[in-house]
Scaffold this motif. Structure first.
Motif, short mmCIF file in Angstrom:
data_model
loop_
_atom_site.label_atom_id
_atom_site.label_comp_id
_atom_site.label_asym_id
_atom_site.label_seq_id
_atom_site.Cartn_x
_atom_site.Cartn_y
_atom_site.Cartn_z
N LEU A 29 0.85 -1.24 0.05
CA LEU A 29 -0.01 -0.01 -0.21
C LEU A 29 1.05 1.26 -0.05
N HIS A 56 2.16 1.53 -3.19
CA HIS A 56 1.00 2.06 -4.15
C HIS A 56 0.70 3.72 -4.00
N LEU A 57 0.93 4.23 -3.15
CA LEU A 57 0.77 5.82 -2.78
C LEU A 57 1.81 6.49 -3.70
N TYR A 74 -0.09 8.34 -6.78
CA TYR A 74 -1.31 9.33 -6.57
C TYR A 74 -0.48 10.74 -6.44
N GLY A 119 -1.31 10.93 1.58
CA GLY A 119 -1.32 9.77 1.99
C GLY A 119 -0.05 9.38 2.85
N SER A 123 -10.13 16.24 0.58
CA SER A 123 -9.43 15.12 -0.24
C SER A 123 -8.45 14.44 1.13
N GLY A 180 -10.15 10.97 1.17
CA GLY A 180 -9.59 11.06 -0.16
C GLY A 180 -8.85 9.53 -0.13
N LYS A 181 -8.80 8.88 -1.43
CA LYS A 181 -8.60 7.40 -1.84
C LYS A 181 -7.07 7.42 -1.17
N SER A 182 -6.12 8.53 -1.29
CA SER A 182 -4.60 8.38 -0.73
C SER A 182 -4.92 8.29 0.87
N LEU A 203 -7.06 7.23 2.82
CA LEU A 203 -7.43 5.82 3.25
C LEU A 203 -6.48 4.81 3.15
N ILE A 204 -5.65 5.08 1.96
CA ILE A 204 -4.79 3.89 1.65
C ILE A 204 -3.66 4.34 2.77
#
Length: 301
Positions: A85, A88-89, A92, A98, A153, A157-159, A161-162
């Protein structure tokens, strides 16, 4: 000074180096392969370390028990997920947000330590942990233009949460690793930490190599083709991991992971002294908060 403190600082330095190398690899290898090299190319060095302790230092090998196997496996799985994870950040645009959330790991490590091991932290230490995390967040958001959309965000935002998920898994892995090492009950913290690390790396390497062989064989072949840089990542990673395992055998994981925030101070010191890059007022303030937190943790412990 207690031994776990310089060990943790050394581990943070090695982690900083490993992260820089992994970020470089991510663009060439892909997320899965960049995650694998940390474990697959680190295992031989962990095995060598245990061999040196056993043969030259005369330390006997620990006896494996069921608690060790369960805690080690759960910690290994959690660390694989957390590393995946975090890498993967890098994909973004709001990577900094994140990453800031991923640094909430000390608080989550404290929670897992309480649940799994019944460990509690004093109020001054908890305050220092929160202070250090505030410094990390300030640094991470220093170059982000604040607006209603940016704030939203940063919260949902997605980042973000990741980053939170990565921190939770890193916190869980730290607590599980401490549990695994302590469950061996001897023959000393160096062998307990080294043996635990070698067993976990073997499990992680076998699991990821098997997955990649069937699902992404091209990424596995890339790590073999570029074995030199992969070996450097593995060495830096295993030196850092040895530091973490040893420090967390001596001290609760939350203390260790909180002190490890000094990694960001190393990053900015190199940026300023070596690359002559400008540092903003908020970044300088964030570094100051982290240093205050580190000093407070050292004095409180």
């Amino acid at each position: 000074m207690e031994l776990w403190i310089p060990i943790t600082v050394f581990a943070a330095f090695c982690q900083n180096l490993r992260s820089a190398l992994q970020r470089h690899l991510k663009d060439s290898f892909g997320t899965t392969a960049a995650t694998f090299v940390r474990f697959g190319y680190g295992f031989p060095f962990a095995l060598l370390y245990v061999g040196i302790l056993h043969v030259f230092a005369g330390m006997p090998l620990p006896r494996i028990n069921s608690a060790f196997l369960v805690s080690g496996a759960l910690g290994g799985l959690a660390q694989i997920g957390a590393t995946f994870l975090l890498i993967h950040l890098f994909s973004y645009r709001n990577f900094a947000v994140g990453t800031a959330y991923s640094k909430t790991e000390p608080i989550q490590a404290a929670l897992f330590g309480f649940v799994l091991l019944g460990e509690t932290l004093s109020l001054p230490v908890m305050m220092c942990i929160v202070l250090g995390i505030a410094g990390v967040v300030m640094i991470s958001l220093a170059r982000t233009q604040l607006s209603a959309q940016a704030i939203t965000s940063s919260l949902i935002g997605k980042s973000a949460l990741i980053g939170l998920a990565s921190a939770a898994l890193f916190g869980a892995s730290a607590a599980f690793y401490r549990s695994a090492s302590l469950s061996l009950g001897g023959p000393g913290f160096l062998m307990q930490a080294g043996f635990s690390l070698a067993c976990v790396k073997l499990f992680q390497s076998a699991l990821m190599a098997s997955w990649m062989f069937f699902r992404t064989p091209h990424q596995l072949s890339l790590t073999l083709r570029h074995w030199r840089i992969s070996t450097l990542v593995g060495l830096a990673g295993i030196l850092g991991s040895l530091g973490w395992f040893t420090a967390m055998t001596l001290q609760p994981a939350a203390y260790v992971r909180a002190l490890a925030q000094i990694e960001l101070v190393f990053t900015f010191a190199v940026s300023w002294l070596v690359f002559r890059e400008a540092i903003s007022r908020n970044e300088l303030l964030g570094c100051s908060l982290i240093m205050l937190a580190v000093i407070g943790i050292i004095l409180s412990s």
